[in-house]
Design a protein around this motif. Sequence first.
Motif, PDB file in Angstrom:
ATOM      1  N   ALA A 155      -3.655   9.492   4.333  1.00 34.98           N
ATOM      2  CA  ALA A 155      -4.459   8.771   3.343  1.00 34.98           C
ATOM      3  C   ALA A 155      -4.184   9.274   1.934  1.00 34.98           C
ATOM      4  CB  ALA A 155      -5.938   8.898   3.682  1.00 34.98           C
ATOM      5  N   SER A 156      -3.918  10.569   1.794  1.00 37.90           N
ATOM      6  CA  SER A 156      -3.688  11.144   0.464  1.00 37.90           C
ATOM      7  C   SER A 156      -2.392  10.634  -0.169  1.00 37.90           C
ATOM      8  CB  SER A 156      -3.677  12.672   0.538  1.00 37.90           C
ATOM      9  OG  SER A 156      -2.471  13.155   1.116  1.00 37.90           O
ATOM     10  N   TYR A 157      -1.498  10.065   0.624  1.00 39.08           N
ATOM     11  CA  TYR A 157      -0.233   9.547   0.116  1.00 39.08           C
ATOM     12  C   TYR A 157      -0.323   8.094  -0.362  1.00 39.08           C
ATOM     13  CZ  TYR A 157       1.943  13.563   2.477  1.00 39.08           C
ATOM     14  OH  TYR A 157       2.297  14.819   2.901  1.00 39.08           O
ATOM     15  N   PHE A 158      -1.441   7.427  -0.092  1.00 41.38           N
ATOM     16  CA  PHE A 158      -1.578   5.997  -0.383  1.00 41.38           C
ATOM     17  C   PHE A 158      -2.657   5.728  -1.419  1.00 41.38           C
ATOM     18  CE2 PHE A 158      -0.363   5.570   4.292  1.00 41.38           C
ATOM     19  CZ  PHE A 158       0.927   5.160   4.045  1.00 41.38           C
ATOM     20  N   ARG A 159      -2.424   4.651  -2.200  1.00 43.32           N
ATOM     21  CA  ARG A 159      -3.476   4.155  -3.078  1.00 43.32           C
ATOM     22  C   ARG A 159      -3.171   2.707  -3.467  1.00 43.32           C
ATOM     23  NH1 ARG A 159       0.071   6.431  -6.341  1.00 43.32           N
ATOM     24  NH2 ARG A 159       0.198   5.882  -8.525  1.00 43.32           N
ATOM     25  N   ASP A 160      -4.218   2.006  -3.837  1.00 44.75           N
ATOM     26  CA  ASP A 160      -4.128   0.630  -4.337  1.00 44.75           C
ATOM     27  C   ASP A 160      -3.403  -0.295  -3.363  1.00 44.75           C
ATOM     28  OD1 ASP A 160      -5.377   1.574  -6.644  1.00 44.75           O
ATOM     29  OD2 ASP A 160      -3.469   1.938  -7.670  1.00 44.75           O
ATOM     30  N   GLY A 161      -3.633  -0.104  -2.070  1.00 44.95           N
ATOM     31  CA  GLY A 161      -2.914  -0.878  -1.071  1.00 44.95           C
ATOM     32  C   GLY A 161      -3.677  -2.075  -0.546  1.00 44.95           C
ATOM     33  N   ALA A 162      -2.944  -2.919   0.159  1.00 50.35           N
ATOM     34  CA  ALA A 162      -3.529  -4.079   0.814  1.00 50.35           C
ATOM     35  C   ALA A 162      -2.723  -4.407   2.065  1.00 50.35           C
ATOM     36  CB  ALA A 162      -3.538  -5.288  -0.112  1.00 50.35           C
ATOM     37  N   LEU A 163      -3.427  -4.770   3.099  1.00 51.77           N
ATOM     38  CA  LEU A 163      -2.789  -5.230   4.328  1.00 51.77           C
ATOM     39  C   LEU A 163      -2.182  -6.602   4.070  1.00 51.77           C
ATOM     40  CD1 LEU A 163      -2.268  -5.103   7.383  1.00 51.77           C
ATOM     41  CD2 LEU A 163      -4.583  -5.970   7.730  1.00 51.77           C
ATOM     42  N   VAL A 164      -0.904  -6.745   4.396  1.00 54.08           N
ATOM     43  CA  VAL A 164      -0.217  -8.017   4.231  1.00 54.08           C
ATOM     44  C   VAL A 164      -0.216  -8.784   5.554  1.00 54.08           C
ATOM     45  CG1 VAL A 164       2.001  -9.114   3.687  1.00 54.08           C
ATOM     46  CG2 VAL A 164       1.202  -7.148   2.342  1.00 54.08           C
ATOM     47  N   SER A 165       0.187  -8.108   6.646  1.00 52.27           N
ATOM     48  CA  SER A 165       0.224  -8.782   7.944  1.00 52.27           C
ATOM     49  C   SER A 165       0.339  -7.766   9.065  1.00 52.27           C
ATOM     50  CB  SER A 165       1.400  -9.761   8.029  1.00 52.27           C
ATOM     51  OG  SER A 165       2.629  -9.066   8.016  1.00 52.27           O
ATOM     52  N   VAL A 166      -0.043  -8.204  10.240  1.00 52.02           N
ATOM     53  CA  VAL A 166       0.165  -7.440  11.472  1.00 52.02           C
ATOM     54  C   VAL A 166       0.804  -8.392  12.470  1.00 52.02           C
ATOM     55  CG1 VAL A 166      -0.915  -6.178  13.372  1.00 52.02           C
ATOM     56  CG2 VAL A 166      -1.806  -5.915  11.034  1.00 52.02           C
ATOM     57  N   GLU A 167       2.009  -8.047  12.897  1.00 53.05           N
ATOM     58  CA  GLU A 167       2.724  -8.839  13.896  1.00 53.05           C
ATOM     59  C   GLU A 167       2.569  -8.160  15.247  1.00 53.05           C
ATOM     60  OE1 GLU A 167       7.317 -10.044  15.086  1.00 53.05           O
ATOM     61  OE2 GLU A 167       6.932  -8.964  13.220  1.00 53.05           O
ATOM     62  N   THR A 168       1.921  -8.832  16.176  1.00 56.16           N
ATOM     63  CA  THR A 168       1.740  -8.271  17.498  1.00 56.16           C
ATOM     64  C   THR A 168       2.958  -8.589  18.348  1.00 56.16           C
ATOM     65  OG1 THR A 168      -0.658  -8.479  17.335  1.00 56.16           O
ATOM     66  CG2 THR A 168       0.259  -8.232  19.552  1.00 56.16           C
ATOM     67  N   ILE A 169       3.642  -7.533  18.799  1.00 55.98           N
ATOM     68  CA  ILE A 169       4.815  -7.665  19.656  1.00 55.98           C
ATOM     69  C   ILE A 169       4.379  -7.762  21.114  1.00 55.98           C
ATOM     70  CG2 ILE A 169       7.001  -6.599  20.337  1.00 55.98           C
ATOM     71  CD1 ILE A 169       6.796  -7.413  17.308  1.00 55.98           C
ATOM     72  N   ALA A 170       3.415  -6.914  21.487  1.00 54.65           N
ATOM     73  CA  ALA A 170       2.890  -6.919  22.856  1.00 54.65           C
ATOM     74  C   ALA A 170       1.469  -6.386  22.827  1.00 54.65           C
ATOM     75  CB  ALA A 170       3.749  -6.045  23.767  1.00 54.65           C
ATOM     76  N   LYS A 171       0.685  -6.824  23.811  1.00 59.25           N
ATOM     77  CA  LYS A 171      -0.708  -6.394  23.927  1.00 59.25           C
ATOM     78  C   LYS A 171      -1.096  -6.513  25.393  1.00 59.25           C
ATOM     79  CE  LYS A 171      -5.067  -8.554  22.828  1.00 59.25           C
ATOM     80  NZ  LYS A 171      -5.750  -9.497  21.958  1.00 59.25           N
ATOM     81  N   GLY A 172      -1.759  -5.504  25.897  1.00 66.48           N
ATOM     82  CA  GLY A 172      -2.241  -5.546  27.272  1.00 66.48           C
ATOM     83  C   GLY A 172      -3.622  -4.921  27.355  1.00 66.48           C
ATOM     84  N   VAL A 173      -4.478  -5.552  28.133  1.00 66.18           N
ATOM     85  CA  VAL A 173      -5.839  -5.056  28.286  1.00 66.18           C
ATOM     86  C   VAL A 173      -6.147  -4.958  29.775  1.00 66.18           C
ATOM     87  CG1 VAL A 173      -8.281  -5.425  27.734  1.00 66.18           C
ATOM     88  CG2 VAL A 173      -6.516  -6.228  26.146  1.00 66.18           C
ATOM     89  N   GLY A 174      -6.350  -3.715  30.241  1.00 67.72           N
ATOM     90  CA  GLY A 174      -6.755  -3.495  31.611  1.00 67.72           C
ATOM     91  C   GLY A 174      -8.251  -3.223  31.674  1.00 67.72           C
ATOM     92  N   GLU A 175      -8.689  -2.725  32.813  1.00 62.35           N
ATOM     93  CA  GLU A 175     -10.118  -2.451  32.959  1.00 62.35           C
ATOM     94  C   GLU A 175     -10.567  -1.290  32.078  1.00 62.35           C
ATOM     95  OE1 GLU A 175     -13.201  -1.532  36.542  1.00 62.35           O
ATOM     96  OE2 GLU A 175     -11.571  -2.967  36.863  1.00 62.35           O
ATOM     97  N   ASP A 176      -9.773  -0.224  32.011  1.00 66.91           N
ATOM     98  CA  ASP A 176     -10.175   0.955  31.250  1.00 66.91           C
ATOM     99  C   ASP A 176      -9.181   1.385  30.175  1.00 66.91           C
ATOM    100  OD1 ASP A 176     -12.598   1.394  32.649  1.00 66.91           O
ATOM    101  OD2 ASP A 176     -11.449   2.216  34.320  1.00 66.91           O
ATOM    102  N   LEU A 177      -7.965   0.844  30.199  1.00 66.99           N
ATOM    103  CA  LEU A 177      -6.953   1.172  29.197  1.00 66.99           C
ATOM    104  C   LEU A 177      -6.379  -0.110  28.612  1.00 66.99           C
ATOM    105  CD1 LEU A 177      -4.923   4.049  30.905  1.00 66.99           C
ATOM    106  CD2 LEU A 177      -6.497   4.264  28.976  1.00 66.99           C
ATOM    107  N   ILE A 223       5.724  -0.717   9.139  1.00 65.69           N
ATOM    108  CA  ILE A 223       5.608   0.378  10.095  1.00 65.69           C
ATOM    109  C   ILE A 223       5.516  -0.217  11.501  1.00 65.69           C
ATOM    110  CG2 ILE A 223       4.180   2.342  10.802  1.00 65.69           C
ATOM    111  CD1 ILE A 223       5.287   2.740   8.035  1.00 65.69           C
ATOM    112  N   ARG A 224       6.292   0.333  12.433  1.00 68.00           N
ATOM    113  CA  ARG A 224       6.116  -0.087  13.826  1.00 68.00           C
ATOM    114  C   ARG A 224       5.105   0.868  14.459  1.00 68.00           C
ATOM    115  NH1 ARG A 224      11.640   1.624  17.105  1.00 68.00           N
ATOM    116  NH2 ARG A 224      11.512   3.812  16.550  1.00 68.00           N
TER     117      ARG A 224
END
Length: 143
Positions: free
Chosen positions: A62-84, A108-109
């Motif tokens: 956090a100390s390395y960043f300032r005045d930022g904004a999220l541009v986008s998030v590209e989801t490559i993969a996503k999985g939802v199990g019962e507990d993980l 950033i990946r």
Amino acid sequence: MGATEFDELLVQAKAALNAIVNGDPSGYKTIYSEGEDITLGNPFGGFGRGRAAVYEQLERAASYFRDGALVSVETIAKGVGEDLAYTVEVERVRVKVGGQDDLSDVAIRVTCVYRREADGWKLLHRHADPRVGRQTAESVIQR
């Protein structure tokens, strides 16, 4: 608790990303598990294991960043199990990094692992690095 609750956590994760590129690590501290088995590998190197080390990594990033904004998030993969659950994403932000006066585009990946706990889904592990594009074979050699 199912995918709907998990998707709600992902909204919080995007808000945490937007906060950290403005110098505020508190959003990530909120969504991380309170267990000592949490881990973080941020794009500035090193790994944190356990709450104290992960929080130190978050504060440092956090100390390395300032005045930022999220541009986008590209989801490559996503999985939802019962507990993980997990996500594999490319996060793009526009931010001032280090001592720079100009905004820079940063990609950033990111791979995250989440665990369902008594109070809902929590972040267990996050690994982020700037090697989004393909690299040469020699790029892995440390000099």
